[in-house]
Design a protein around this motif. Structure first.
Motif, PDB file in Angstrom:
ATOM      1  N   LYS A 685       0.786  -1.343  -0.063  1.00  0.00           N
ATOM      2  CA  LYS A 685      -0.062  -0.118   0.028  1.00  0.00           C
ATOM      3  C   LYS A 685       0.831   1.225  -0.114  1.00  0.00           C
ATOM      4  O   LYS A 685       0.470   2.067  -0.536  1.00  0.00           O
ATOM      5  CB  LYS A 685      -0.924  -0.207   1.113  1.00  0.00           C
ATOM      6  CG  LYS A 685      -1.926  -0.989   1.148  1.00  0.00           C
ATOM      7  CD  LYS A 685      -2.861  -1.157   2.630  1.00  0.00           C
ATOM      8  CE  LYS A 685      -3.735  -2.326   2.394  1.00  0.00           C
ATOM      9  NZ  LYS A 685      -4.647  -1.847   3.727  1.00  0.00           N
ATOM     10  N   THR A 686       2.009   1.123   0.577  1.00  0.00           N
ATOM     11  CA  THR A 686       2.917   2.318   0.751  1.00  0.00           C
ATOM     12  C   THR A 686       3.375   2.570  -0.867  1.00  0.00           C
ATOM     13  O   THR A 686       4.346   2.049  -1.306  1.00  0.00           O
ATOM     14  CB  THR A 686       4.109   2.145   1.394  1.00  0.00           C
ATOM     15  OG1 THR A 686       3.492   1.877   2.935  1.00  0.00           O
ATOM     16  CG2 THR A 686       4.901   3.395   1.765  1.00  0.00           C
ATOM     17  N   SER A 687       2.900   3.854  -1.162  1.00  0.00           N
ATOM     18  CA  SER A 687       3.164   4.103  -2.858  1.00  0.00           C
ATOM     19  C   SER A 687       2.902   5.404  -3.070  1.00  0.00           C
ATOM     20  O   SER A 687       2.452   6.267  -2.445  1.00  0.00           O
ATOM     21  CB  SER A 687       2.155   3.041  -3.543  1.00  0.00           C
ATOM     22  OG  SER A 687       0.779   3.449  -3.404  1.00  0.00           O
ATOM     23  N   ALA A 688       3.518   5.769  -4.290  1.00  0.00           N
ATOM     24  CA  ALA A 688       3.302   7.140  -4.806  1.00  0.00           C
ATOM     25  C   ALA A 688       2.965   6.720  -6.356  1.00  0.00           C
ATOM     26  O   ALA A 688       3.732   6.347  -7.092  1.00  0.00           O
ATOM     27  CB  ALA A 688       4.403   7.833  -4.974  1.00  0.00           C
ATOM     28  N   ASP A 689       1.691   6.991  -6.743  1.00  0.00           N
ATOM     29  CA  ASP A 689       1.110   6.620  -8.299  1.00  0.00           C
ATOM     30  C   ASP A 689       0.249   7.605  -8.617  1.00  0.00           C
ATOM     31  O   ASP A 689      -0.088   8.540  -7.926  1.00  0.00           O
ATOM     32  CB  ASP A 689       0.501   5.223  -8.072  1.00  0.00           C
ATOM     33  CG  ASP A 689       0.511   4.324  -9.441  1.00  0.00           C
ATOM     34  OD1 ASP A 689       0.995   4.915 -10.457  1.00  0.00           O
ATOM     35  OD2 ASP A 689       0.504   3.224  -9.329  1.00  0.00           O
ATOM     36  N   GLY A 690      -0.224   7.488  -9.945  1.00  0.00           N
ATOM     37  CA  GLY A 690      -1.253   8.143 -10.305  1.00  0.00           C
ATOM     38  C   GLY A 690      -0.581   9.832 -10.545  1.00  0.00           C
ATOM     39  O   GLY A 690       0.314  10.054 -11.073  1.00  0.00           O
ATOM     40  N   ASP A 691      -1.299  10.701 -10.107  1.00  0.00           N
ATOM     41  CA  ASP A 691      -1.570  12.011 -10.263  1.00  0.00           C
ATOM     42  C   ASP A 691      -0.291  13.096  -9.739  1.00  0.00           C
ATOM     43  O   ASP A 691      -0.580  14.497  -9.547  1.00  0.00           O
ATOM     44  CB  ASP A 691      -2.794  12.516 -10.218  1.00  0.00           C
ATOM     45  CG  ASP A 691      -2.895  14.079 -10.808  1.00  0.00           C
ATOM     46  OD1 ASP A 691      -1.805  14.493 -11.455  1.00  0.00           O
ATOM     47  OD2 ASP A 691      -3.884  14.799 -10.786  1.00  0.00           O
ATOM     48  N   PRO A 692       0.319  12.829  -8.648  1.00  0.00           N
ATOM     49  CA  PRO A 692       0.839  11.363  -7.940  1.00  0.00           C
ATOM     50  C   PRO A 692      -0.105  11.545  -6.977  1.00  0.00           C
ATOM     51  O   PRO A 692       0.053  12.362  -5.755  1.00  0.00           O
ATOM     52  CB  PRO A 692       2.157  11.461  -7.693  1.00  0.00           C
ATOM     53  CG  PRO A 692       2.492  12.915  -7.566  1.00  0.00           C
ATOM     54  CD  PRO A 692       1.670  13.807  -8.415  1.00  0.00           C
ATOM     55  N   HIS A 693      -0.738  10.442  -6.425  1.00  0.00           N
ATOM     56  CA  HIS A 693      -1.329  10.081  -5.132  1.00  0.00           C
ATOM     57  C   HIS A 693      -0.303   9.197  -4.271  1.00  0.00           C
ATOM     58  O   HIS A 693       0.183   8.189  -4.495  1.00  0.00           O
ATOM     59  CB  HIS A 693      -2.744   9.375  -5.449  1.00  0.00           C
ATOM     60  CG  HIS A 693      -3.533  10.144  -6.436  1.00  0.00           C
ATOM     61  ND1 HIS A 693      -3.858  11.490  -6.386  1.00  0.00           N
ATOM     62  CD2 HIS A 693      -4.289   9.678  -7.170  1.00  0.00           C
ATOM     63  CE1 HIS A 693      -4.886  11.760  -7.196  1.00  0.00           C
ATOM     64  NE2 HIS A 693      -4.950  10.727  -8.024  1.00  0.00           N
ATOM     65  N   PHE A 694      -0.319   9.508  -2.996  1.00  0.00           N
ATOM     66  CA  PHE A 694       0.731   9.081  -1.997  1.00  0.00           C
ATOM     67  C   PHE A 694      -0.073   8.346  -1.101  1.00  0.00           C
ATOM     68  O   PHE A 694      -1.222   8.763  -0.625  1.00  0.00           O
ATOM     69  CB  PHE A 694       1.682  10.101  -1.447  1.00  0.00           C
ATOM     70  CG  PHE A 694       2.589  10.799  -2.445  1.00  0.00           C
ATOM     71  CD1 PHE A 694       3.949  10.189  -2.075  1.00  0.00           C
ATOM     72  CD2 PHE A 694       2.328  11.737  -3.027  1.00  0.00           C
ATOM     73  CE1 PHE A 694       4.723  10.776  -2.996  1.00  0.00           C
ATOM     74  CE2 PHE A 694       3.224  12.398  -3.920  1.00  0.00           C
ATOM     75  CZ  PHE A 694       4.617  11.777  -3.802  1.00  0.00           C
TER      76      PHE A 694
END
Length: 951
Positions: A685-694
């Protein structure tokens, strides 16, 4: 009618005709047409021309045409020659054609008047005929011998008065890649001016043709050099045209242009060099009608260190030009050695002289200077102790490897040069071969070079074959210095060692050689085989190899298309049954026969040699190849048979994408094992992805926190900063995109590049984009994101799942997963981008920082519990709009942070996460503001919060 047909080594040059440029112009303008046998038309020519023609007793060559088609490196060549006897009596016509020694003749036809003779390939008898015995007893003349990998095909007939003869020769070859180019060569040596002379070469390479070039004509003394001094423009009348995958090259000189090149009709070699697009992957695998061929030639690899021993002949026969040119070549070669290489030099004649006793020295300016002095002082004297020199070189290299604990991922080799036969010490070839093999013991490779006509080339060839090397032979009158340098350039940059290529065991059989000790820069590994599982829809391919300090595993599934997809019979120009030939099957048969011939040459067991000979003969007969175990016998087709027709392959651009498909892993049709490529990894779950969403997961608190960062395009964000302790830093660079219409944002941002640095115990870095990965740990390695691969070193492993994700593991205690987001038809607000996930953070210290790293070893408390249990456990199929969003408060390092309840989709939408969302660029949640997390460049390793330290 008398007919001779034979092969000979080399050819004798015919004296030039008594012509002039004025006469050439007359011939071009007035005598271009053939003497027609059917019409019996007598031509009026001036007295001067008649006088010159009477001086010429040979039949006149009215037409010389070469048509060739190269399909995926496999070349079909047809040579057509017409000779006219305009005299009042029968005259002998000799058709000579130099062809590459590696080529196999597949057909020969000729017609004399109204009679046609065709060639039939038959097996050689075990017992030589009386003619063969007589031929064996005849001592070879200086012109008899293989001339730098070329042989001469020769046919002789008597043409009746006022008639013509036509010859059609077909041969095939698989082009070899050397110094980064494929080279196709046609010998243009009709030995007289020709009214119609034309060469046409068509190339079809679905991988894409690059670096196509046509250098000037090359004469015999330049053969094998590959470099032309001075003018580099194509020969006159050459026309080159090509698209991305197709090329057509024509050479059509007039008689005047031929005269300016060479008045005796010996124009030289017409050469085409080209390469194809390639990348580091399993390579280019092509499949057609139950057969496959696999081309593997990776690029962008760091060179392996070398341990090399030069063993140089300094006997009396090397006196003069040969030794001088050898010295010149070695001076240049020494300069090309790399700092990580080690070397030594041995000179031999009666005595064996070692430059540095019992060791190999590193490449330093002083050692290079001293080595040049040693070579400069070498003087020719005495006999030739080949066995002693090789034993000394092998012992030197073996001892060095054993005593210095040499890394297995280095390449050791001996480069051996001589101009003669053994005259001192052991002189029996069989003993020298066995002694050399016993001394080397498969620990390194032996490369041999022969200069001149006195050298025992068979001995050198077999020594190289038995010890995983290559051999070259140069004539005395050639530029040995450039030849030696060119040969060293071929083997001087090893990129991979211990390469093994495997396929699904239940899918293939009769696979050619699939293990290779070394891969050298600019070369190519080729494997072919038969498919046996006709119900399978794909072929699994795995390539394993070593590179410097890394272990590499490349793998993919290649789709087996319907046979019609790769069938080229519908291509215009494949008439008369030529299109029925499966070029991939013929490439497989070519490689198999070549390997059988080499295996027989290496074998000492007579029973095994006979078995290999029978297998090679059987396959040669099946595919109509003229090989050392088959002969071409001429048969008369009948008195009124049809004239032989030219048969050649000419690829067409019409529908070529459907006619011939170069199958690669990323081209597999939907549904064919593509989903299996996506490795199933544990989702973090610990992540940085998309627009970015943390998203930060706190397992002990049983909830997650999330936030957005509204950065600017070009910003580089620090995601993990632990440079001082674990040595690991992760930065992500943003790319911009327009915001969706009617949205509240002025633009969107995504991660276009993720950079991972590690400096413990050794410095290395990874630069990842949606298309490729660059790994540099002292040697640069380029990987493609659309190919599955595994690269492993002592402290780092990079695993690529094609078009899905990249998993990076550092010292087995830190793991990151980078998701690859690519769009086939992106909307205006979409961009190919990356997602960053922390899978394992055990190896990161408690002092790690960054937008994600600062939370890995700290807990966050939720002060206000306003949601009931049903709100906290959001159902999988419920939408975010159906949930209440009460305000709550988090306590982070003594700071109170207002948050709201949200739901996020992560990992390509495969998982939903319930999280407490901190607004305003994570204000009060993160230390400082997001601008404090901006790095100055992708490799910035800030040692502490708000500080930057450039490596």
């Amino acid at each position: 009618m008398i007919l001779w047909l034979w092969f000979c080594w080399g050819f004798s040059t015919t004296a030039g005709q008594p012509d002039s440029e004025l006469m050439a112009r007359y011939l071009e303008e007035n005598l271009m047409a053939d003497y027609s046998i059917m019409e019996q038309v007598a031509r009026r020519v001036p007295r001067q021309a008649k006088f010159l023609q009477r001086l010429e007793t040979r039949p006149r060559m009215s037409e010389f045409t070469v048509k060739s088609t190269i399909i995926s490196r496999y070349a079909f060549t047809t040579v057509s020659c017409t000779m006219v006897n305009s005299g009042s009596e029968a005259r002998e016509a000799v058709f000579e054609m130099q062809i590459p020694a590696a080529a196999f003749i597949s057909n020969f036809t000729m017609s004399i008047g109204n009679k046609t003779y065709y060639g039939e390939v038959t097996g050689k008898e075990k017992k030589p005929s009386s003619d063969d015995k007589a031929r064996e007893k005849k001592p070879p003349s200086p012109t008899d011998g293989r001339e730098n990998g070329y042989e001469t095909f020769k046919a002789s007939v008597f043409i009746p008065r006022k008639m013509q003869a036509r010859f059609l020769l077909h041969y095939e070859e698989l082009l070899q890649r050397r110094l980064g180019k494929y080279e196709y060569t046609v010998s243009i040596r009709p030995q007289q001016l020709v009214g119609r002379l034309r060469v046409e070469v068509n190339i079809l390479e679905n991988s894409g043709i690059v670096s196509l070039e046509v250098p000037p004509l090359r004469n015999s003394k330049q053969k094998g050099n590959g470099k032309v001094e001075g003018d580099v423009s194509p020969p006159p009348s050459t026309v080159v045209g090509h698209t991305k995958t197709l090329a057509k090259v024509t050479f059509n000189p007039s008689v005047v242009e031929q005269t300016r090149i060479a008045r005796n009709g010996i124009l030289g070699d017409f050469i085409i060099r080209y390469d194809v697009n390639r990348e580091l992957s399993v390579g280019d695998v092509q499949i057609l009608n139950g057969y496959f061929v696999h081309y593997f030639a990776p690029t962008d690899l760091p060179p392996l260190p070398k341990n090399v021993v030069f063993v140089l002949d300094s006997s009396a026969s090397m006196v003069g030009t040969k030794l001088k040119q050898t010295k010149e070549a070695l001076f240049t070669i020494l300069q090309d050695l790399r700092p990580e290489d080690h070397f030594n030099i041995i000179g031999f004649s009666n005595r064996i002289k070692v430059w540095q006793q019992d060791r190999l020295v590193p490449v330093t300016p002083n050692n290079i200077r001293d080595a040049k002095k040693y070579i400069h002082n070498m003087s020719p004297t005495g006999g030739t102790n080949i066995n002693g020199a090789l034993q000394t070189g092998a012992k030197l290299l073996n001892d060095y490897i054993a005593q210095n604990d040499i890394d297995a991922r280095t390449v050791s080799l001996i480069i051996f040069l001589t101009d003669g036969r053994p005259t001192v010490g052991e002189t029996q070839s069989s003993k020298i071969l066995s002694n050399t093999k016993d001394a080397i013991r498969d620990k390194f490779c032996l490369f041999t070079i022969g200069i001149g006509n006195d050298v025992d080339q068979k001995l050198l060839e077999r020594m190289a074959l038995e010890n995983c090397g290559m051999t070259r032979h140069f004539q005395e009158d050639e530029d040995a210095a450039s030849h030696l340098k060119g040969f060293y350039d071929e083997i001087g940059t090893p990129l991979l060692s211990d390469i093994r290529v495997d396929y699904s065991e239940d899918n293939v059989e009769q696979v050619t050689q699939n293990f290779f000790p070394n891969y050298f820069n600019g070369s190519e590994i080729i494997i072919a085989g038969k498919l046996i599982n006709h119900t399978s829809d794909s072929l699994h391919v795995e390539v394993t190899a070593s590179n410097s300090k890394k272990y590499i595993l490349l793998k993919t599934d290649v789709a087996i298309d319907l046979p019609s997809r790769n069938d080229i019979r519908g291509v215009p120009g494949l008439e008369d049954g030529k299109g029925d030939k499966n070029y991939i099957e013929r490439a497989w048969s070519y490689l198999t026969i070549r390997e059988l011939l080499n295996s027989r040459l290496k074998s000492d067991d007579n029973q095994e040699k006979d078995h290999l000979m029978e297998k090679a003969k059987s396959m040669s007969l099946a595919y109509n190849f003229v090989t050392p175990f088959t002969v071409l016998k001429m048969r008369e087709a009948g008195l009124h048979s049809e004239q032989p027709q030219e048969e050649f392959i000419s690829p067409s651009t019409d529908g070529i994408g459907e006619k011939l498909q170069s199958l690669q892993g990323h081209k597999a049709p939907p549904g064919i094992r593509r989903q299996e490529d996506k490795q199933r990894i544990k989702v973090s779950k610990t992540s940085a992805d998309g627009d970015p969403h943390f998203v930060i997961d706190f397992p002990s608190s049983k909830f997650s926190v999330c936030f957005n960062i509204d950065g600017e395009p070009g910003d580089i964000l620090r995601l993990v900063s632990d440079h001082k302790e674990s040595g690991v830093t992760v930065n992500g660079q943003l790319i911009g995109a327009p915001a969706p219409r009617n949205g509240h944002k002025k633009h969107r941002t995504y991660f276009s590049t993720i950079t991972i640095l590690s400096n413990k115990p050794e410095r290395s870095y990874l630069e990842i984009t949606p298309k490729r990965i660059i790994l540099d740990d002292g040697g640069r390695l380029l990987l493609s994101c659309d190919r599955s691969a595994v690269v492993r070193s002592s402290n780092l492993e990079v695993s690529v799942s094609a078009n899905s994700n990249v998993t990076v593991t550092i010292r087995d205690t830190i793991s990151f997963v980078i998701l690859i987001h690519r769009y086939k038809k992106p909307a205006r607000y979409q961009r190919d981008h990356l997602g960053f996930y922390i899978l394992n953070s055990k190896g990161l210290s408690s002092d790690s920082h960054g937008l994600l790293g600062q939370f890995l070893n700290h807990e966050v408390k939720l002060l206000q519990e306003s949601l009931n249990a049903s709100h906290q456990q959001v159902g999988q199929n419920q939408t975010e709009t159906s949930k209440p969003n009460p305000t709550n408060t988090l306590k982070v390092k003594g700071r109170l942070v207002p948050v709201v309840w949200k739901q996020r989709r992560i990992y390509n939408g495969q998982q939903e996460v319930d999280c407490w969302f901190a607004k305003n660029n994570a204000d009060k949640l993160i230390d400082g503001s997001y601008k404090d997390y901006l790095a100055s460049h992708p490799f910035d390793t800030g040692t502490s919060f708000g500080m930057m330290n450039r490596p």
